[in-house]
Design a protein around this motif. Structure first.
Motif, PDB file in Angstrom:
ATOM      1  N   GLU A  10       0.830  -1.206   0.000  1.00  0.00           N
ATOM      2  CA  GLU A  10       0.000   0.000   0.000  1.00  0.00           C
ATOM      3  C   GLU A  10       0.862   1.252   0.000  1.00  0.00           C
ATOM      4  N   THR A  11       1.975   1.212   0.735  1.00  0.00           N
ATOM      5  CA  THR A  11       2.896   2.352   0.749  1.00  0.00           C
ATOM      6  C   THR A  11       3.532   2.536  -0.612  1.00  0.00           C
ATOM      7  N   VAL A  12       3.877   1.426  -1.245  1.00  0.00           N
ATOM      8  CA  VAL A  12       4.443   1.504  -2.594  1.00  0.00           C
ATOM      9  C   VAL A  12       3.435   2.157  -3.542  1.00  0.00           C
ATOM     10  N   LYS A  13       2.183   1.736  -3.465  1.00  0.00           N
ATOM     11  CA  LYS A  13       1.141   2.320  -4.321  1.00  0.00           C
ATOM     12  C   LYS A  13       1.034   3.823  -4.104  1.00  0.00           C
ATOM     13  N   THR A  14       1.164   4.244  -2.856  1.00  0.00           N
ATOM     14  CA  THR A  14       1.102   5.678  -2.549  1.00  0.00           C
ATOM     15  C   THR A  14       2.268   6.410  -3.203  1.00  0.00           C
ATOM     16  N   TYR A  15       3.462   5.836  -3.107  1.00  0.00           N
ATOM     17  CA  TYR A  15       4.627   6.456  -3.738  1.00  0.00           C
ATOM     18  C   TYR A  15       4.459   6.535  -5.244  1.00  0.00           C
ATOM     19  N   VAL A  16       3.981   5.457  -5.846  1.00  0.00           N
ATOM     20  CA  VAL A  16       3.790   5.442  -7.298  1.00  0.00           C
ATOM     21  C   VAL A  16       2.799   6.528  -7.714  1.00  0.00           C
ATOM     22  N   SER A  17       1.717   6.655  -6.967  1.00  0.00           N
ATOM     23  CA  SER A  17       0.721   7.681  -7.266  1.00  0.00           C
ATOM     24  C   SER A  17       1.320   9.084  -7.177  1.00  0.00           C
ATOM     25  N   LEU A  39       2.627  12.250 -15.268  1.00  0.00           N
ATOM     26  CA  LEU A  39       2.698  11.066 -16.117  1.00  0.00           C
ATOM     27  C   LEU A  39       1.381  10.322 -16.053  1.00  0.00           C
ATOM     28  N   ARG A  40       1.039   9.667 -17.132  1.00  0.00           N
ATOM     29  CA  ARG A  40      -0.249   8.985 -17.227  1.00  0.00           C
ATOM     30  C   ARG A  40      -0.267   7.688 -16.439  1.00  0.00           C
ATOM     31  N   ASP A  41       0.840   6.932 -16.501  1.00  0.00           N
ATOM     32  CA  ASP A  41       0.832   5.614 -15.894  1.00  0.00           C
ATOM     33  C   ASP A  41       2.254   5.105 -15.695  1.00  0.00           C
ATOM     34  N   ARG A  42       2.356   3.875 -15.234  1.00  0.00           N
ATOM     35  CA  ARG A  42       3.638   3.243 -14.933  1.00  0.00           C
ATOM     36  C   ARG A  42       4.524   3.124 -16.166  1.00  0.00           C
ATOM     37  N   VAL A  43       3.919   2.903 -17.302  1.00  0.00           N
ATOM     38  CA  VAL A  43       4.679   2.814 -18.550  1.00  0.00           C
ATOM     39  C   VAL A  43       5.427   4.108 -18.804  1.00  0.00           C
ATOM     40  N   GLN A  44       4.733   5.221 -18.686  1.00  0.00           N
ATOM     41  CA  GLN A  44       5.375   6.514 -18.908  1.00  0.00           C
ATOM     42  C   GLN A  44       6.448   6.788 -17.865  1.00  0.00           C
ATOM     43  N   ALA A  45       6.268   6.259 -16.662  1.00  0.00           N
ATOM     44  CA  ALA A  45       7.273   6.431 -15.613  1.00  0.00           C
ATOM     45  C   ALA A  45       8.582   5.751 -16.001  1.00  0.00           C
ATOM     46  N   VAL A  46       8.501   4.555 -16.578  1.00  0.00           N
ATOM     47  CA  VAL A  46       9.697   3.843 -17.024  1.00  0.00           C
ATOM     48  C   VAL A  46      10.406   4.640 -18.117  1.00  0.00           C
ATOM     49  N   VAL A  47       9.647   5.092 -19.095  1.00  0.00           N
ATOM     50  CA  VAL A  47      10.226   5.863 -20.199  1.00  0.00           C
ATOM     51  C   VAL A  47      10.872   7.135 -19.663  1.00  0.00           C
ATOM     52  N   PHE A  48      10.177   7.819 -18.750  1.00  0.00           N
ATOM     53  CA  PHE A  48      10.706   9.059 -18.171  1.00  0.00           C
ATOM     54  C   PHE A  48      12.041   8.811 -17.479  1.00  0.00           C
ATOM     55  N   ALA A  49      12.110   7.742 -16.679  1.00  0.00           N
ATOM     56  CA  ALA A  49      13.324   7.459 -15.912  1.00  0.00           C
ATOM     57  C   ALA A  49      14.532   7.252 -16.826  1.00  0.00           C
ATOM     58  N   THR A  81       1.794  11.829 -10.253  1.00  0.00           N
ATOM     59  CA  THR A  81       1.187  13.157 -10.122  1.00  0.00           C
ATOM     60  C   THR A  81       2.235  14.255 -10.257  1.00  0.00           C
ATOM     61  N   LYS A  82       3.350  14.118  -9.553  1.00  0.00           N
ATOM     62  CA  LYS A  82       4.394  15.146  -9.583  1.00  0.00           C
ATOM     63  C   LYS A  82       5.007  15.325 -10.958  1.00  0.00           C
ATOM     64  N   LEU A  83       5.171  14.211 -11.684  1.00  0.00           N
ATOM     65  CA  LEU A  83       5.816  14.271 -12.992  1.00  0.00           C
ATOM     66  C   LEU A  83       4.821  14.402 -14.136  1.00  0.00           C
TER      67      LEU A  83
END
Length: 219
Positions: free
Chosen positions: A187-194, A202-212, A198-200
């Motif tokens: 649940e804490t991980v989900k909070t961090y991902v959210s 980004l639409r979803d986890r896929v975009q987070a990987v590309v961004f990184a 939001t801060k970056l």
């Protein structure tokens, strides 16, 4: 009763296309509204039948799956459609480009039927589907191409812990694996991902990987 998820299946191999459609249509919560064999037809059909999810092949005639995905789900599209890309390992160099084009996730063509159905349902909810084991091979193999030319990490407005979580996401870890690595709850991980999304913006986890990878945050 909730309306079934409307699915458009696009693959130039008739046997695969028919197989996918048969598996999908057998589910009470899913409905195949159209089938086609090239990206241009997928774009044209999507405008007519308004699918919730397009199951998209990569290599196809007339218009490939990457360009079709960009037209269906890319930046600036007025009414984007969720796209689930299906591919084979020998085509994985194309998958990164498809994700950049706006795909919500990808699966391997030889994945079990249950994974295909799970993928469609996941993408339909607005979540991303990024199989960790595939991410490790795909992004690891093409990391040099993805990283910025100067190789230096970008200045990103995330806390040290959020950066740590983002790097683990980019390395292909699932939420449960991140939780185990950092010794925190899922649940804490989900909070961090959210928070990261939001801060970056980004639409979803896929975009987070590309961004990184694009910003040199992963070594």
């Amino acid at each position: 009763m909730t309306a079934p998820v409307r699915v458009l299946v696009c693959d130039d191999q008739a046997l695969i296309r028919t197989g996918f459609a048969t598996i999908i249509d057998a589910q009470p919560d899913l409905e195949v509204v159209a089938e086609c064999g090239d990206g241009r037809s997928a774009v044209d059909l999507a405008a007519k039948v308004h699918p919730d999810v397009v199951v998209m092949d990569v290599r196809m005639p007339v218009l490939d799956g990457i360009e079709a995905t960009r037209l269906l789900a890319g930046a600036g599209v007025a009414h984007p459609v969720k796209v689930l890309v299906v591919t084979t390992f020998n085509l994985d160099e194309y998958v990164y480009e498809a994700l950049r084009a706006g795909a919500s996730g990808f699966l391997l063509k030889d994945a079990p039927p249950a994974q295909l159905l799970h993928g469609i349902r996941t993408v339909a909810t607005g979540a991303a589907l990024l199989a960790p084991e595939v991410t490790r091979q795909l992004v690891g193999r093409y990391a040099a191409r993805i990283r910025p030319a100067d190789g230096g990490p970008a200045d990103v407005a995330l806390t040290p812990r959020e950066l740590e979580v983002l790097r683990l996401i980019a390395n292909g870890l699932s939420n449960s694996e991140i939780a185990a690595t950092l010794v925190i709850s899922q649940e804490t991980v989900k909070t961090y991902v959210s928070r990261i999304l939001t801060k970056l913006d980004l639409r979803d986890r896929v975009q987070a990987v590309v961004f990184a990878y694009r910003n040199g945050l992963v070594t």
